[in-house]
Design a protein around this motif. Structure first.
Motif, mmCIF file in Angstrom:
data_model
loop_
_atom_site.group_PDB
_atom_site.id
_atom_site.type_symbol
_atom_site.label_atom_id
_atom_site.label_comp_id
_atom_site.label_asym_id
_atom_site.label_seq_id
_atom_site.Cartn_x
_atom_site.Cartn_y
_atom_site.Cartn_z
ATOM 1 N N GLY A 1 35.905 37.378 36.617
ATOM 2 C CA GLY A 1 35.953 38.645 35.896
ATOM 3 C C GLY A 1 37.319 39.296 36.049
ATOM 4 N N MET A 2 37.959 39.606 34.935
ATOM 5 C CA MET A 2 39.184 40.408 34.967
ATOM 6 C C MET A 2 38.765 41.786 34.474
ATOM 7 S SD MET A 2 42.922 39.904 33.106
ATOM 8 C CE MET A 2 43.165 38.252 33.723
ATOM 9 N N VAL A 3 38.602 42.702 35.385
ATOM 10 C CA VAL A 3 37.858 43.910 35.064
ATOM 11 C C VAL A 3 38.520 45.151 35.652
ATOM 12 C CG1 VAL A 3 36.334 43.601 37.071
ATOM 13 C CG2 VAL A 3 35.509 44.892 35.098
ATOM 14 N N GLY A 4 38.337 46.289 34.953
ATOM 15 C CA GLY A 4 38.935 47.545 35.382
ATOM 16 C C GLY A 4 38.027 48.419 36.208
ATOM 17 N N GLU A 5 36.759 48.042 36.334
ATOM 18 C CA GLU A 5 35.799 48.796 37.140
ATOM 19 C C GLU A 5 35.188 47.842 38.165
ATOM 20 O OE1 GLU A 5 35.250 51.957 37.086
ATOM 21 O OE2 GLU A 5 36.349 52.496 35.267
ATOM 22 N N ASN B 1 32.972 48.167 40.374
ATOM 23 C CA ASN B 1 31.526 48.282 40.645
ATOM 24 C C ASN B 1 30.700 47.982 39.407
ATOM 25 O OD1 ASN B 1 31.833 49.101 43.380
ATOM 26 N ND2 ASN B 1 32.354 51.174 42.676
ATOM 27 N N SER B 2 31.337 47.447 38.368
ATOM 28 C CA SER B 2 30.661 47.213 37.091
ATOM 29 C C SER B 2 29.751 45.987 37.146
ATOM 30 C CB SER B 2 31.703 47.008 35.996
ATOM 31 O OG SER B 2 32.461 45.832 36.257
ATOM 32 N N PHE B 3 28.982 45.817 36.084
ATOM 33 C CA PHE B 3 28.084 44.663 35.947
ATOM 34 C C PHE B 3 28.878 43.363 35.986
ATOM 35 C CE2 PHE B 3 25.811 41.574 33.298
ATOM 36 C CZ PHE B 3 24.563 41.563 33.932
ATOM 37 N N LEU B 4 29.988 43.304 35.254
ATOM 38 C CA LEU B 4 30.807 42.096 35.220
ATOM 39 C C LEU B 4 31.368 41.781 36.603
ATOM 40 C CD1 LEU B 4 32.376 39.788 33.896
ATOM 41 C CD2 LEU B 4 34.107 41.455 33.176
ATOM 42 N N ALA B 5 31.858 42.798 37.308
ATOM 43 C CA ALA B 5 32.427 42.577 38.636
ATOM 44 C C ALA B 5 31.376 42.031 39.600
ATOM 45 C CB ALA B 5 33.021 43.874 39.176
ATOM 46 N N GLN B 6 30.180 42.566 39.523
ATOM 47 C CA GLN B 6 29.113 42.151 40.438
ATOM 48 C C GLN B 6 28.597 40.748 40.127
ATOM 49 O OE1 GLN B 6 26.277 45.338 40.011
ATOM 50 N NE2 GLN B 6 27.503 46.790 41.210
ATOM 51 N N GLN B 7 28.635 40.354 38.857
ATOM 52 C CA GLN B 7 28.101 39.059 38.454
ATOM 53 C C GLN B 7 29.130 37.925 38.524
ATOM 54 O OE1 GLN B 7 24.825 38.382 37.563
ATOM 55 N NE2 GLN B 7 24.523 40.447 38.364
ATOM 56 N N SER B 8 30.396 38.254 38.699
ATOM 57 C CA SER B 8 31.444 37.237 38.705
ATOM 58 C C SER B 8 31.520 36.515 40.047
ATOM 59 C CB SER B 8 32.803 37.892 38.420
ATOM 60 O OG SER B 8 32.820 38.469 37.127
ATOM 61 N N ASN B 9 31.882 35.250 39.998
ATOM 62 C CA ASN B 9 32.116 34.488 41.227
ATOM 63 C C ASN B 9 33.414 34.944 41.912
ATOM 64 O OD1 ASN B 9 30.920 32.184 39.092
ATOM 65 N ND2 ASN B 9 29.896 32.293 41.078
ATOM 66 N N LEU B 10 34.396 35.270 41.091
ATOM 67 C CA LEU B 10 35.678 35.774 41.578
ATOM 68 C C LEU B 10 36.101 36.927 40.679
ATOM 69 C CD1 LEU B 10 37.452 32.326 42.119
ATOM 70 C CD2 LEU B 10 36.681 33.865 43.946
ATOM 71 N N MET B 11 36.857 37.872 41.241
ATOM 72 C CA MET B 11 37.229 39.038 40.443
ATOM 73 C C MET B 11 38.725 39.312 40.538
ATOM 74 S SD MET B 11 35.982 43.014 40.714
ATOM 75 C CE MET B 11 37.050 43.314 42.115
ATOM 76 N N LEU B 12 39.311 39.651 39.401
ATOM 77 C CA LEU B 12 40.695 40.102 39.328
ATOM 78 C C LEU B 12 40.672 41.577 38.929
ATOM 79 C CD1 LEU B 12 42.223 37.057 37.413
ATOM 80 C CD2 LEU B 12 42.428 37.558 39.865
ATOM 81 N N ASP B 13 41.166 42.427 39.803
ATOM 82 C CA ASP B 13 41.086 43.879 39.619
ATOM 83 C C ASP B 13 42.256 44.367 38.764
ATOM 84 O OD1 ASP B 13 40.839 46.607 39.781
ATOM 85 O OD2 ASP B 13 40.904 46.715 41.975
ATOM 86 N N THR B 14 41.953 44.823 37.552
ATOM 87 C CA THR B 14 42.987 45.373 36.665
ATOM 88 C C THR B 14 42.720 46.852 36.378
ATOM 89 O OG1 THR B 14 41.754 44.546 34.742
ATOM 90 C CG2 THR B 14 43.559 43.172 35.567
#
Length: 322
Positions: free
Chosen positions: A123-127, A129-142
């Motif tokens: 997930g490349m995500v701006g929030e 605590n969002s649904f995408l961030a929580q469901q992703s195996n790895l997260m890129l914080d933008t």
């Protein structure tokens, strides 16, 4: 209408906000980023990049950059995915999903479907605590503090942050793969960029005539050879086809200025010795460097020690190398 001063201030403010956003994203580079790079390097499939709205446009650019730097990638629009495009995802593919909020209805519908086959989801995500961030195996914080838009609505700094993160990924992958100029040329054969990376001096020389004369050639023979081949120069060679010198249009003019009787003159009396040259397998862009540094318009091309041909500055102009 805004004043000239306020227009300039608005533009500067926008650029400063976006620059600050990128610097803040740089602070978010962590172990997850390294894991994302390692995951993509170990992937036996492609990188599927998806998103919706402005994030989809950024996703397309990231795909283009990946493909041109050695990482196979495909764009999949998040809205089209649930209407058949999910079929493009193969079992070995890695998926990157872009979203500012990570909570849009389309993303919430899509994410469970993406996870069915067990593909790694990034997930490349701006929030965070969002649904995408929580469901992703790895997260890129933008995440960004605010958009450059004065109403904090139009995606501006957020999409800039996504774009910069995508570039950071692409360059890290490029360096890890030791992707070099020759690799780059394979993916960019067209246009002036590709030509700078693969076009050789010999390729240009082969398209021209190969004017040459012996040391004993008369002025008339020199003039005929230069005029006939329209390159503004002629190589002076020996019996082994090795370069002894070169005669250019400029040499002819200087000869006429300095001599009233030219009947007795030969090529050896006119030629310039130790002419600039380049090997036939050198890049054409290197030939341009030699021409510029020496303020000349023609350059002799050699194959080892023998005369191969001539390049004219116009050849480089015509190929878009200049």
């Amino acid at each position: 209408m805004k004043s000239k001063k306020s227009i300039i201030q608005s533009a500067v403010s926008t650029l400063e906000l976006e620059a600050a956003a990128i610097l803040n994203v740089a602070k978010n580079i962590n172990d997850d980023f390294e894991k994302v790079v390692s995951t993509i390097l170990q992937c036996n499939g492609r990188v599927i990049v998806t998103g919706i709205g402005k994030s989809a446009i950024i996703a397309q650019k990231i795909v283009a950059t990946f493909n041109s730097t050695g990482t196979p990638a495909i764009f999949m629009h998040a809205a089209d995915a649930i209407h058949g495009d999910l079929g493009m995802i193969q079992i070995n593919d890695v998926i990157i999903c872009l979203s500012k909020s990570g909570n849009t209805p389309e993303i919430k519908v899509l994410i469970p479907l993406l996870k069915i086959a067990g593909n790694v989801l990034i997930g490349m995500v701006g929030e965070t605590n969002s649904f995408l961030a929580q469901q992703s195996n790895l997260m890129l914080d933008t995440s960004v503090e605010k958009e450059a838009c004065p109403h904090n609505l139009a995606p501006t700094t957020s999409t800039t942050a996504q774009l910069a993160m995508g570039d950071a990924l692409a360059i890290c992958l490029l360096e890890c793969r030791e992707f070099n100029e020759r690799d780059f040329a394979k993916y960019h054969p067209g246009g002036s960029l590709g030509k700078k990376l693969y076009l050789k001096a010999g390729d240009l020389a082969l398209a021209n005539e190969k004017p040459s004369i012996k040391l004993s050639a008369s002025v008339k023979e020199v003039l005929i050879e230069i005029s006939k081949n329209r390159l503004g120069a002629v190589a002076v060679v020996d019996n082994k086809n090795e370069i002894l010198g070169v005669i250019t249009d400029g040499d002819i003019r200087r000869m006429l200025e300095n001599n009233t009787d030219i009947a007795h003159l030969k090529a050896e009396n006119i030629m310039g010795k130790n002419p600039k040259s380049i090997q036939h397998d050198a890049l054409a862009v290197d030939a341009l460097d030699i021409i510029k540094k020496n303020n000349i318009t023609q350059l002799l091309v050699l194959k080892q020690n023998t005369y191969f041909g001539i390049i004219h500055l116009h050849d480089l102009l015509n190929e878009g190398i200049v």
